[in-house]
Design a protein around this motif. Structure first.
Motif, PDB file in Angstrom:
ATOM      1  N   PHE A 220       0.840  -1.204   0.000  1.00  0.00           N
ATOM      2  CA  PHE A 220       0.000   0.000   0.000  1.00  0.00           C
ATOM      3  C   PHE A 220       0.867   1.242   0.000  1.00  0.00           C
ATOM      4  O   PHE A 220       1.939   1.267   0.598  1.00  0.00           O
ATOM      5  CB  PHE A 220      -0.943   0.001   1.213  1.00  0.00           C
ATOM      6  N   ASP A 221       0.386   2.296  -0.657  1.00  0.00           N
ATOM      7  CA  ASP A 221       1.187   3.509  -0.814  1.00  0.00           C
ATOM      8  C   ASP A 221       0.839   4.621   0.168  1.00  0.00           C
ATOM      9  O   ASP A 221       1.414   5.694   0.108  1.00  0.00           O
ATOM     10  CB  ASP A 221       1.064   4.034  -2.248  1.00  0.00           C
ATOM     11  N   GLY A 222      -0.098   4.402   1.068  1.00  0.00           N
ATOM     12  CA  GLY A 222      -0.484   5.434   2.027  1.00  0.00           C
ATOM     13  C   GLY A 222      -1.697   6.235   1.578  1.00  0.00           C
ATOM     14  O   GLY A 222      -2.271   6.980   2.357  1.00  0.00           O
ATOM     15  N   ASN A 223      -2.090   6.093   0.312  1.00  0.00           N
ATOM     16  CA  ASN A 223      -3.250   6.815  -0.222  1.00  0.00           C
ATOM     17  C   ASN A 223      -4.382   5.881  -0.636  1.00  0.00           C
ATOM     18  O   ASN A 223      -5.271   6.265  -1.374  1.00  0.00           O
ATOM     19  CB  ASN A 223      -2.838   7.662  -1.435  1.00  0.00           C
ATOM     20  N   GLY A 224      -4.323   4.629  -0.209  1.00  0.00           N
ATOM     21  CA  GLY A 224      -5.380   3.688  -0.532  1.00  0.00           C
ATOM     22  C   GLY A 224      -5.186   2.929  -1.827  1.00  0.00           C
ATOM     23  O   GLY A 224      -6.122   2.297  -2.312  1.00  0.00           O
ATOM     24  N   ASN A 225      -3.989   2.961  -2.405  1.00  0.00           N
ATOM     25  CA  ASN A 225      -3.705   2.216  -3.628  1.00  0.00           C
ATOM     26  C   ASN A 225      -2.752   1.071  -3.289  1.00  0.00           C
ATOM     27  O   ASN A 225      -1.905   1.201  -2.410  1.00  0.00           O
ATOM     28  CB  ASN A 225      -3.075   3.125  -4.687  1.00  0.00           C
ATOM     29  N   TYR A 226      -2.887  -0.034  -4.017  1.00  0.00           N
ATOM     30  CA  TYR A 226      -2.075  -1.217  -3.729  1.00  0.00           C
ATOM     31  C   TYR A 226      -1.356  -1.678  -4.987  1.00  0.00           C
ATOM     32  O   TYR A 226      -1.956  -1.749  -6.061  1.00  0.00           O
ATOM     33  CB  TYR A 226      -2.956  -2.356  -3.196  1.00  0.00           C
ATOM     34  N   THR A 227      -0.062  -1.992  -4.868  1.00  0.00           N
ATOM     35  CA  THR A 227       0.724  -2.482  -5.993  1.00  0.00           C
ATOM     36  C   THR A 227       1.219  -3.882  -5.680  1.00  0.00           C
ATOM     37  O   THR A 227       1.800  -4.128  -4.625  1.00  0.00           O
ATOM     38  CB  THR A 227       1.910  -1.551  -6.284  1.00  0.00           C
ATOM     39  N   LEU A 228       0.987  -4.779  -6.630  1.00  0.00           N
ATOM     40  CA  LEU A 228       1.367  -6.179  -6.501  1.00  0.00           C
ATOM     41  C   LEU A 228       2.345  -6.522  -7.606  1.00  0.00           C
ATOM     42  O   LEU A 228       2.096  -6.225  -8.775  1.00  0.00           O
ATOM     43  CB  LEU A 228       0.103  -7.051  -6.621  1.00  0.00           C
ATOM     44  N   GLY A 229       3.455  -7.125  -7.260  1.00  0.00           N
ATOM     45  CA  GLY A 229       4.430  -7.556  -8.255  1.00  0.00           C
ATOM     46  C   GLY A 229       4.225  -9.019  -8.606  1.00  0.00           C
ATOM     47  O   GLY A 229       4.083  -9.859  -7.729  1.00  0.00           O
ATOM     48  N   VAL A 230       4.178  -9.310  -9.900  1.00  0.00           N
ATOM     49  CA  VAL A 230       4.043 -10.684 -10.380  1.00  0.00           C
ATOM     50  C   VAL A 230       5.369 -11.041 -11.038  1.00  0.00           C
ATOM     51  O   VAL A 230       5.821 -10.342 -11.948  1.00  0.00           O
ATOM     52  CB  VAL A 230       2.876 -10.808 -11.382  1.00  0.00           C
ATOM     53  N   SER A 231       5.994 -12.123 -10.585  1.00  0.00           N
ATOM     54  CA  SER A 231       7.337 -12.445 -11.065  1.00  0.00           C
ATOM     55  C   SER A 231       7.357 -13.123 -12.427  1.00  0.00           C
ATOM     56  O   SER A 231       8.351 -13.060 -13.129  1.00  0.00           O
ATOM     57  CB  SER A 231       8.070 -13.314 -10.051  1.00  0.00           C
ATOM     58  N   GLU A 232       6.266 -13.779 -12.824  1.00  0.00           N
ATOM     59  CA  GLU A 232       6.238 -14.393 -14.152  1.00  0.00           C
ATOM     60  C   GLU A 232       4.823 -14.411 -14.701  1.00  0.00           C
ATOM     61  O   GLU A 232       3.848 -14.549 -13.961  1.00  0.00           O
ATOM     62  CB  GLU A 232       6.833 -15.796 -14.132  1.00  0.00           C
ATOM     63  N   GLN A 233       4.735 -14.257 -16.014  1.00  0.00           N
ATOM     64  CA  GLN A 233       3.441 -14.150 -16.669  1.00  0.00           C
ATOM     65  C   GLN A 233       2.771 -15.495 -16.892  1.00  0.00           C
ATOM     66  O   GLN A 233       1.610 -15.556 -17.271  1.00  0.00           O
ATOM     67  CB  GLN A 233       3.583 -13.384 -17.992  1.00  0.00           C
ATOM     68  N   THR A 234       3.460 -16.592 -16.608  1.00  0.00           N
ATOM     69  CA  THR A 234       2.925 -17.920 -16.895  1.00  0.00           C
ATOM     70  C   THR A 234       1.844 -18.359 -15.914  1.00  0.00           C
ATOM     71  O   THR A 234       1.239 -19.415 -16.116  1.00  0.00           O
ATOM     72  CB  THR A 234       4.052 -18.965 -16.901  1.00  0.00           C
TER      73      THR A 234
END
Length: 193
Positions: free
Chosen positions: A126-140
């Protein structure tokens, strides 16, 4: 007579929104947190050497997200990386409306459970403003992508943009939408009452 299954968007409107109003103590239905857009970003630095890489990844992102990816270019030159301003180095797709909810459903119910040794996603994105970022390591992990199209495993970021005023409200919204957060005592935030 066949019964029509509710989509995630309809489920949010009919079930999740009243539940959020009650849990968060919000009286105005327009102030209830909602998902605005999902942005999928992919950096393709290899495109500086091979232009076909950008095209391949663009096709893969189109299959995963359901819409064509926008090519992003470098805004400034960095000599250390042999990068010139204007070079194509990334891809971005912004999902809204029905495509956004369809992607969210596929992500939480099909793709994330396919991750090896999956125990939930970390709540520290979370960035402190209510948004969330998720990292995906592979597209498979996305089953709609045929393995024959994958020349190399590449990762990307998925950002969930919400109207929530705090991270706790955004986390509760994403939990109701099916996001499987870790059940660790250190990362679980208190529910707002």
């Amino acid at each position: 007579m066949r019964s029509k299954a509710m989509t995630t968007q309809e489920t949010y409107q009919k079930e999740m929104r009243p539940k959020l109003m009650e849990e968060l103590g919000i009286s105005n239905s327009m102030a209830v947190p909602k998902l605005v857009k999902i942005v999928v970003n992919c950096g393709v630095g290899e495109a500086l050497k091979d232009k076909k890489v950008l095209e391949k990844m663009s096709q893969q992102l189109a299959l995963i997200t359901g819409q064509k990816a926008q090519v992003r270019v470098a805004t400034r030159a960095i000599s250390t990386f042999k990068l010139q301003a204007g070079n194509a180095i990334g891809l971005r797709t912004t999902l809204r409306g029905r495509r956004m909810y369809d992607f969210m459903t596929r992500l939480v119910s099909i793709a994330l459970p396919r991750v090896r040794d999956f125990r939930g996603i970390a709540a520290r994105g979370f960035d402190g403003n209510g948004n969330y970022t998720l990292g995906v390591s592979e597209q498979t992990i996305f089953p709609e992508l045929p393995y024959s199209m994958v020349d190399k495993t590449r990762g990307f970021e998925i950002t969930f943009v919400t109207t929530a005023q705090s991270d706790a409200h955004a986390k509760r919204l994403l939990e109701l939408l099916g996001m499987p957060f870790e059940k660790d005592a250190a990362t679980v935030t208190k529910r707002v009452t």
